[in-house]
Motif scaffolding. Structure first.
Motif, PDB file in Angstrom:
ATOM      1  N   ASN A   1      49.552   6.784  42.044  1.00  0.00           N
ATOM      2  CA  ASN A   1      50.081   5.420  41.893  1.00  0.00           C
ATOM      3  C   ASN A   1      48.981   4.383  41.681  1.00  0.00           C
ATOM      4  N   THR A   2      47.952   4.756  40.911  1.00  0.00           N
ATOM      5  CA  THR A   2      46.886   3.809  40.604  1.00  0.00           C
ATOM      6  C   THR A   2      46.915   3.341  39.151  1.00  0.00           C
ATOM      7  N   ALA A   3      47.567   4.100  38.276  1.00  0.00           N
ATOM      8  CA  ALA A   3      47.721   3.694  36.876  1.00  0.00           C
ATOM      9  C   ALA A   3      48.882   4.476  36.274  1.00  0.00           C
ATOM     10  N   ALA A   4      49.635   3.810  35.430  1.00  0.00           N
ATOM     11  CA  ALA A   4      50.738   4.448  34.706  1.00  0.00           C
ATOM     12  C   ALA A   4      50.324   4.574  33.246  1.00  0.00           C
ATOM     13  N   THR A   5      50.371   5.781  32.729  1.00  0.00           N
ATOM     14  CA  THR A   5      49.992   6.003  31.337  1.00  0.00           C
ATOM     15  C   THR A   5      51.240   6.242  30.511  1.00  0.00           C
ATOM     16  N   TRP A   6      51.327   5.500  29.433  1.00  0.00           N
ATOM     17  CA  TRP A   6      52.416   5.614  28.479  1.00  0.00           C
ATOM     18  C   TRP A   6      51.849   6.209  27.203  1.00  0.00           C
ATOM     19  N   VAL A   7      52.595   7.123  26.588  1.00  0.00           N
ATOM     20  CA  VAL A   7      52.115   7.778  25.375  1.00  0.00           C
ATOM     21  C   VAL A   7      53.086   7.586  24.223  1.00  0.00           C
ATOM     22  N   VAL A   8      52.533   7.628  23.028  1.00  0.00           N
ATOM     23  CA  VAL A   8      53.315   7.753  21.807  1.00  0.00           C
ATOM     24  C   VAL A   8      53.027   9.160  21.315  1.00  0.00           C
ATOM     25  N   ALA A   9      54.089   9.942  21.137  1.00  0.00           N
ATOM     26  CA  ALA A   9      53.944  11.329  20.707  1.00  0.00           C
ATOM     27  C   ALA A   9      54.777  11.572  19.458  1.00  0.00           C
ATOM     28  N   ASP A  10      54.468  12.676  18.782  1.00  0.00           N
ATOM     29  CA  ASP A  10      55.269  13.050  17.624  1.00  0.00           C
ATOM     30  C   ASP A  10      56.416  13.963  18.061  1.00  0.00           C
ATOM     31  N   ALA A  11      57.163  14.484  17.111  1.00  0.00           N
ATOM     32  CA  ALA A  11      58.333  15.310  17.416  1.00  0.00           C
ATOM     33  C   ALA A  11      57.964  16.602  18.146  1.00  0.00           C
ATOM     34  N   GLU A  12      56.709  17.026  18.024  1.00  0.00           N
ATOM     35  CA  GLU A  12      56.245  18.239  18.722  1.00  0.00           C
ATOM     36  C   GLU A  12      55.603  17.908  20.061  1.00  0.00           C
ATOM     37  N   ASP A  13      55.720  16.664  20.519  1.00  0.00           N
ATOM     38  CA  ASP A  13      55.149  16.196  21.782  1.00  0.00           C
ATOM     39  C   ASP A  13      53.622  16.161  21.793  1.00  0.00           C
ATOM     40  N   THR A  14      53.014  16.062  20.631  1.00  0.00           N
ATOM     41  CA  THR A  14      51.566  15.891  20.540  1.00  0.00           C
ATOM     42  C   THR A  14      51.260  14.408  20.726  1.00  0.00           C
ATOM     43  N   VAL A  15      50.395  14.088  21.668  1.00  0.00           N
ATOM     44  CA  VAL A  15      50.050  12.692  21.945  1.00  0.00           C
ATOM     45  C   VAL A  15      49.209  12.130  20.803  1.00  0.00           C
ATOM     46  N   LEU A  16      49.637  10.973  20.290  1.00  0.00           N
ATOM     47  CA  LEU A  16      48.928  10.306  19.199  1.00  0.00           C
ATOM     48  C   LEU A  16      48.406   8.935  19.609  1.00  0.00           C
TER      49      LEU A  16
ATOM     50  N   MET B   1      54.925  11.705   6.380  1.00  0.00           N
ATOM     51  CA  MET B   1      54.697  10.825   7.516  1.00  0.00           C
ATOM     52  C   MET B   1      55.200  11.495   8.787  1.00  0.00           C
ATOM     53  N   THR B   2      54.410  11.467   9.802  1.00  0.00           N
ATOM     54  CA  THR B   2      54.744  12.034  11.097  1.00  0.00           C
ATOM     55  C   THR B   2      55.780  11.163  11.794  1.00  0.00           C
ATOM     56  N   GLU B   3      56.807  11.785  12.349  1.00  0.00           N
ATOM     57  CA  GLU B   3      57.804  11.052  13.131  1.00  0.00           C
ATOM     58  C   GLU B   3      57.213  10.752  14.505  1.00  0.00           C
ATOM     59  N   LEU B   4      57.212   9.486  14.859  1.00  0.00           N
ATOM     60  CA  LEU B   4      56.660   9.075  16.149  1.00  0.00           C
ATOM     61  C   LEU B   4      57.763   8.602  17.072  1.00  0.00           C
ATOM     62  N   ARG B   5      57.608   8.922  18.335  1.00  0.00           N
ATOM     63  CA  ARG B   5      58.563   8.472  19.351  1.00  0.00           C
ATOM     64  C   ARG B   5      58.112   7.149  19.940  1.00  0.00           C
ATOM     65  N   ARG B   6      59.025   6.492  20.617  1.00  0.00           N
ATOM     66  CA  ARG B   6      58.704   5.259  21.340  1.00  0.00           C
ATOM     67  C   ARG B   6      57.791   5.601  22.517  1.00  0.00           C
ATOM     68  N   PRO B   7      57.044   4.615  23.020  1.00  0.00           N
ATOM     69  CA  PRO B   7      56.211   4.880  24.200  1.00  0.00           C
ATOM     70  C   PRO B   7      57.068   5.379  25.365  1.00  0.00           C
ATOM     71  N   GLU B   8      56.545   6.381  26.057  1.00  0.00           N
ATOM     72  CA  GLU B   8      57.215   6.958  27.218  1.00  0.00           C
ATOM     73  C   GLU B   8      56.155   7.361  28.234  1.00  0.00           C
TER      74      GLU B   8
ATOM     75  N   VAL C   1      46.252   8.892  13.004  1.00  0.00           N
ATOM     76  CA  VAL C   1      47.270   7.861  12.775  1.00  0.00           C
ATOM     77  C   VAL C   1      46.685   6.447  12.851  1.00  0.00           C
ATOM     78  N   ALA C   2      45.375   6.340  12.830  1.00  0.00           N
ATOM     79  CA  ALA C   2      44.728   5.014  12.865  1.00  0.00           C
ATOM     80  C   ALA C   2      45.216   4.180  11.683  1.00  0.00           C
ATOM     81  N   GLY C   3      45.513   2.931  11.965  1.00  0.00           N
ATOM     82  CA  GLY C   3      45.960   2.017  10.924  1.00  0.00           C
ATOM     83  C   GLY C   3      47.448   2.075  10.620  1.00  0.00           C
ATOM     84  N   LEU C   4      48.189   2.917  11.329  1.00  0.00           N
ATOM     85  CA  LEU C   4      49.627   3.057  11.075  1.00  0.00           C
ATOM     86  C   LEU C   4      50.495   2.260  12.048  1.00  0.00           C
TER      87      LEU C   4
END
Length: 173
Positions: free
Chosen positions: A42-57, A1-8, A98-101
């Motif tokens: 300043n028109t939209a703020a994008t938040w990402v969930v990434a893995d430990a290698e900073d790959t956006v998921l 299982m890939t370790e996922l970070r909180r949204p940032e 990571v669909a469905g996770l």
């Protein structure tokens, strides 16, 4: 299982977006080409969930909006100003790997917590989204979002009142 970070918040120098594939080219193209640009403007703020290698998921794009009270559903427009303040979900996508996770659900929980915080600090009557199809619409409805047009239950324009968010968050646990 890939370790996922909180949204940032997205950091284009750190977060690798090159392999992101939600199965919808317009969603991965937006992440690669416009997410950082919209933040700088300043028109939209994008938040990402990434893995430990900073790959956006997964990612979600947020901005503020105002809804014309005269065209708003009664529950949204009642005793509200002419432009009803709301948080707009512009885009939400999850990589197919990571669909469905629960990555999408985690991003929705982040959005809803953000709306509560905004409402306490400034005012945010609702969270709004336009679903990108019937399957996406059904997915949003399961979180309590409902149609802007009560006479068109299949409308893709949906909202969730800020007063309903705590119950929604409680049901997500």
């Amino acid at each position: 299982m890939t370790e996922l970070r909180r949204p940032e918040p997205i950091d284009p120098k750190r977060h690798d977006r090159s392999a992101f594939d939600p199965g919808a080219p317009e969603l991965d193209d937006w992440l690669r080409r416009y997410a950082a640009q919209n933040r700088r403007r300043n028109t939209a703020a994008t938040w990402v969930v990434a893995d430990a290698e900073d790959t956006v998921l997964g990612y979600v794009s947020l901005s503020m909006t105002g809804i014309d009270r005269s065209s708003a559903p009664v529950a949204l427009g009642k005793q509200a100003p002419d432009l009803v303040p709301a948080l707009l979900i512009g885009r939400l996508a999850v990589d197919r790997s990571v669909a469905g996770l629960g990555v999408g659900t985690a991003l929705v929980a982040h959005v809803l917590a953000t709306a509560i915080d905004l409402n306490e600090r400034a005012a945010c009557r609702a969270v709004v989204v336009t679903a990108l199809g019937a399957a996406a619409r059904s997915w949003w409805v399961r979180f309590g979002f409902r149609s802007f047009d009560p006479n068109d239950p299949d409308s893709m324009d949906l909202y969730l009142l800020t007063t309903e968010i705590r119950a929604t968050l409680g049901s997500m646990r």
